[in-house]
Design an enzyme around this catalytic site. Structure first.
Site, PDB file in Angstrom:
ATOM      1  N   HIS A 285      40.922  36.355 -16.673  1.00 17.96           N
ATOM      2  CA  HIS A 285      41.169  35.459 -17.820  1.00 17.96           C
ATOM      3  C   HIS A 285      41.798  36.228 -18.988  1.00 17.96           C
ATOM      4  CE1 HIS A 285      39.230  31.828 -16.306  1.00 17.96           C
ATOM      5  NE2 HIS A 285      38.508  32.683 -15.591  1.00 17.96           N
TER       6      HIS A 285
ATOM      7  N   GLU B 130      42.940  35.003 -21.608  1.00 13.65           N
ATOM      8  CA  GLU B 130      42.727  34.289 -22.873  1.00 13.65           C
ATOM      9  C   GLU B 130      41.456  34.694 -23.597  1.00 13.65           C
ATOM     10  OE1 GLU B 130      42.529  33.091 -19.833  1.00 13.65           O
ATOM     11  OE2 GLU B 130      40.982  31.565 -19.601  1.00 13.65           O
TER      12      GLU B 130
ATOM     13  N   GLY C 157      39.341  26.567 -13.468  1.00 15.93           N
ATOM     14  CA  GLY C 157      38.542  25.359 -13.261  1.00 15.93           C
ATOM     15  C   GLY C 157      37.383  25.670 -12.331  1.00 15.93           C
TER      16      GLY C 157
ATOM     17  N   LYS D 168      41.595  23.027 -35.680  1.00 18.02           N
ATOM     18  CA  LYS D 168      41.041  23.163 -37.035  1.00 18.02           C
ATOM     19  C   LYS D 168      41.578  24.397 -37.773  1.00 18.02           C
ATOM     20  CE  LYS D 168      37.680  21.525 -39.762  1.00 18.02           C
ATOM     21  NZ  LYS D 168      37.433  20.087 -39.965  1.00 18.02           N
TER      22      LYS D 168
ATOM     23  N   ASP E  27      40.333  18.096 -43.504  1.00 18.91           N
ATOM     24  CA  ASP E  27      41.331  17.392 -42.689  1.00 18.91           C
ATOM     25  C   ASP E  27      42.073  16.332 -43.507  1.00 18.91           C
ATOM     26  OD1 ASP E  27      40.134  18.921 -40.785  1.00 18.91           O
ATOM     27  OD2 ASP E  27      39.028  17.274 -39.856  1.00 18.91           O
TER      28      ASP E  27
ATOM     29  N   CYS F 176      43.271  32.103 -12.759  1.00 16.74           N
ATOM     30  CA  CYS F 176      42.058  31.858 -11.976  1.00 16.74           C
ATOM     31  C   CYS F 176      42.305  30.725 -10.971  1.00 16.74           C
ATOM     32  CB  CYS F 176      40.886  31.581 -12.924  1.00 16.74           C
ATOM     33  SG  CYS F 176      39.276  31.646 -12.115  1.00 16.74           S
ATOM     34  N   TYR F 177      41.647  29.560 -11.133  1.00 19.09           N
ATOM     35  CA  TYR F 177      41.919  28.423 -10.239  1.00 19.09           C
ATOM     36  C   TYR F 177      43.414  28.114 -10.214  1.00 19.09           C
ATOM     37  CZ  TYR F 177      41.476  23.637  -8.345  1.00 19.09           C
ATOM     38  OH  TYR F 177      41.577  22.498  -7.587  1.00 19.09           O
TER      39      TYR F 177
END
Ligand code: XMP
Length: 526
Positions: free
Chosen positions: A182, A184, A61, A382, A240, A88-89
């Protein structure tokens, strides 16, 4: 006694402290086979427990943990007896809440950096839970100004970088971990491995989040909600609603009726594709409402884009209402709402109303229709919806279809709309898509289409001069459609498209290619 809920999938709640990468964390966890949900950082312990959490992730964050007003979580999450990974944060807040200290670093650290994983034999085994399979010397992606300067009495360091001596930590006797970098992002080459280690070595997750399993549990859930009731599903031609309909059909069979409104503003073959997929292939009760006259009459002479959108939105609701009245006892309305829509409407921490594109509600239906909503895709991103579409046997062309705006070709004809203009644009658009697909580029571009401009230009055809309209071609690369860049299409694809448009369509003098990025240019021209 409180009833058990065995059907709730194991979940990793991700406390969203506002990181720009928070959706990416959720994606990585899901790709690794565990359901992930983004939640507010101040979520209550009861809400967390109800999610069947196997572990928690605290996201990064932009704030500083020591600043007044910085987002915080309930410190008692560390008493829940489940593993925690702070990123991180998230690492900083875990350290601060558990006796450590966070301060600005001597220097910020942004971008790729070198990480040394603890290799001394006394701590290597403790590091292994998170770093097994990761080289001792590796690269990670950093983006921070603050850092943990003192771990306090309960944590030990697991890794360091030149700027950040405490770049990863673990609790001495509880399954709490923190990483300053990070894992990710793809720029951390072994990031996926680190997250998998957390999920499988630390949390001992079962790894059951797979589309095949999702179908089974969604079917059970839909049947539970709908019982013997009748469900209506509006098909738009997009992925969708198509996936929602196929899933509903799997769950409730002929209790499902689909409605497809042909508003006269569709692309070439759109209606036929929907009919052949849903009526012929799935054998779903599909009602196609031919409402082109109604839409085109209401739009006659209208040139202002927002007015076009309003007219189309209202006409759609009128037509849908009438069509659904013909379905006796319909009590449920199925919609293809996705997880990002749910997050955007305020469930996550950092999503604000400013991010929501209100015009995208065109084509939506108001609550007064009186149906109970069935939204079986509410948990999915998605790309997961596309995978689900494949599992359910939808054709590739539908699963991978580019998004198409609710107001359709009406916002791609600049100025007023007539049948002649629609026919001309439809043909140009078809040619462009045919050439793109033939060159194998449909899947690598995000959205590709033709626009009819309100400009006449001179052309020489045969021996005569003509003065005819101009077609604009637009193709963009984008992942979220909030920003986009124009596609660098090969010249020969553009040349073939342009050649065919001016030769095969009478009434086009010229073809131009739009090379504007978004921002500032929007994807659509209107
Ligand atoms: P813009 O033009 O705002 O488009 O850059 C971003 C994405 O939104 C789609 N779009 C719409 N979709 N109703 C819709 O359902 C609309 O009125 C509308 N306007 C734009 C556009 O096609 C792109 O994918």
């Amino acid at each position: 006694m409180k009833q058990q809920q065995p059907s709730i999938e194991q979940t990793i709640p991700i406390l969203d402290f506002g990181s720009q990468y928070v959706q990416l964390i959720a994606r990585r966890v899901r790709e690794a086979g565990v359901r992930a949900l983004l939640v507010r950082p101040d979520i209550s312990l009861e809400e967390l427990k109800a999610m069947n959490p196997v572990g928690l992730i605290l996201s990064g964050g932009p704030s500083s943990v020591y600043e007044a007003g910085a987002p915080r979580c309930d410190p008692d999450i560390f008493k829940l007896d489940i593993p925690v990974l702070g990123i991180c944060y998230g690492m900083q807040i875990a350290a601060e809440l558990l006796g450590g200290r966070v301060q600005p670093g001597q220097a910020g650290e942004y971008g790729a950096t070198h990480l040394a994983v603890e290799s001394r034999s006394s701590t290597a085994a403790l590091a292994a839970d998170l770093f097994a399979g990761v080289p001792e010397q590796t690269t990670v992606w950093m983006s921070h100004g603050d850092q943990v300067r003192d771990l306090g009495p309960d944590f030990i360091p697991l890794a360091s970088t030149p700027v950040c001596p405490l770049a990863a930590m673990r609790h001495k006797n509880k399954p709490f971990f923190g990483v300053q970098f990070h894992p990710e992002v793809t720029h951390t080459p072994h990031g996926v491995k680190i997250l998998e280690n957390f999920l499988y070595r630390v949390c001992r997750a079962a790894g059951t989040w797979q589309m095949g399993n999702f179908v089974d549990s969604a079917v059970v859930k839909i049947r539970g909600q709908v019982g013997g009731g009748r469900v209506v599903c509006g098909l738009s031609g997009g992925v969708d609603s198509a996936v929602a309909a196929a899933l509903l059909h799997r769950a409730v069979g002929d209790q499902l009726t689909c409605i497809f409104v042909d508003n006269g503003l569709l692309r070439k073959n759109e209606r036929e594709n929907v009919e052949s997929t849903f009526r012929d292939h799935f054998r779903i009760d599909l009602r196609v409402v031919d409402a082109a006259d109604e839409f085109l009459t209401a739009l006659a002479g209208v040139t202002e884009p927002q007015q076009k959108r309003m007219i189309i939105g209202k006409a759609f609701i009128d037509v849908f209402k009438r069509a659904s009245k013909d379905i006796p006892d319909a009590g449920f309305l199925a919609q293809g709402t996705l997880y990002p829509d749910v997050i955007e409407s305020g469930h996550g921490y950092a999503r604000t109303a400013a991010n929501i594109k209100l015009h995208h509600n065109v084509g939506g239906l108001p609550a007064e229709l009186g149906f109970e909503l069935v939204e079986p895709l509410r948990d999915l991103f998605k790309d997961e919806v596309r995978r689900l579409g494949e599992v359910l046997g939808l054709p590739d062309a539908m699963v991978w279809r580019h998004p198409f705006p609710g107001p359709g070709l009406a916002v791609r004809i600049i100025g007023d709309i007539t049948r002649e203009k629609l026919d001309l644009l439809r043909r140009a658009d078809e040619i462009f898509l045919e050439e793109l697909t033939a060159a194998g580029l449909y899947r690598t571009t995000a959205q590709t289409f033709a626009v009819l401009l309100p400009v006449q230009s001179v052309a020489v055809m045969g021996d005569g001069r003509s003065y005819k309209p101009v077609i604009g071609l637009r193709s963009v690369d984008s992942t979220d459609f909030m920003t986009a860049d124009w596609s660098r299409l090969p010249y020969d694809v553009l040349a073939r498209t342009s050649g065919r448009i001016v030769n095969e369509i009478r009434g086009v003098s010229r073809v131009v290619y739009d090379i504007t990025s978004k921002p500032p240019g929007t994807i659509e021209w209107e």
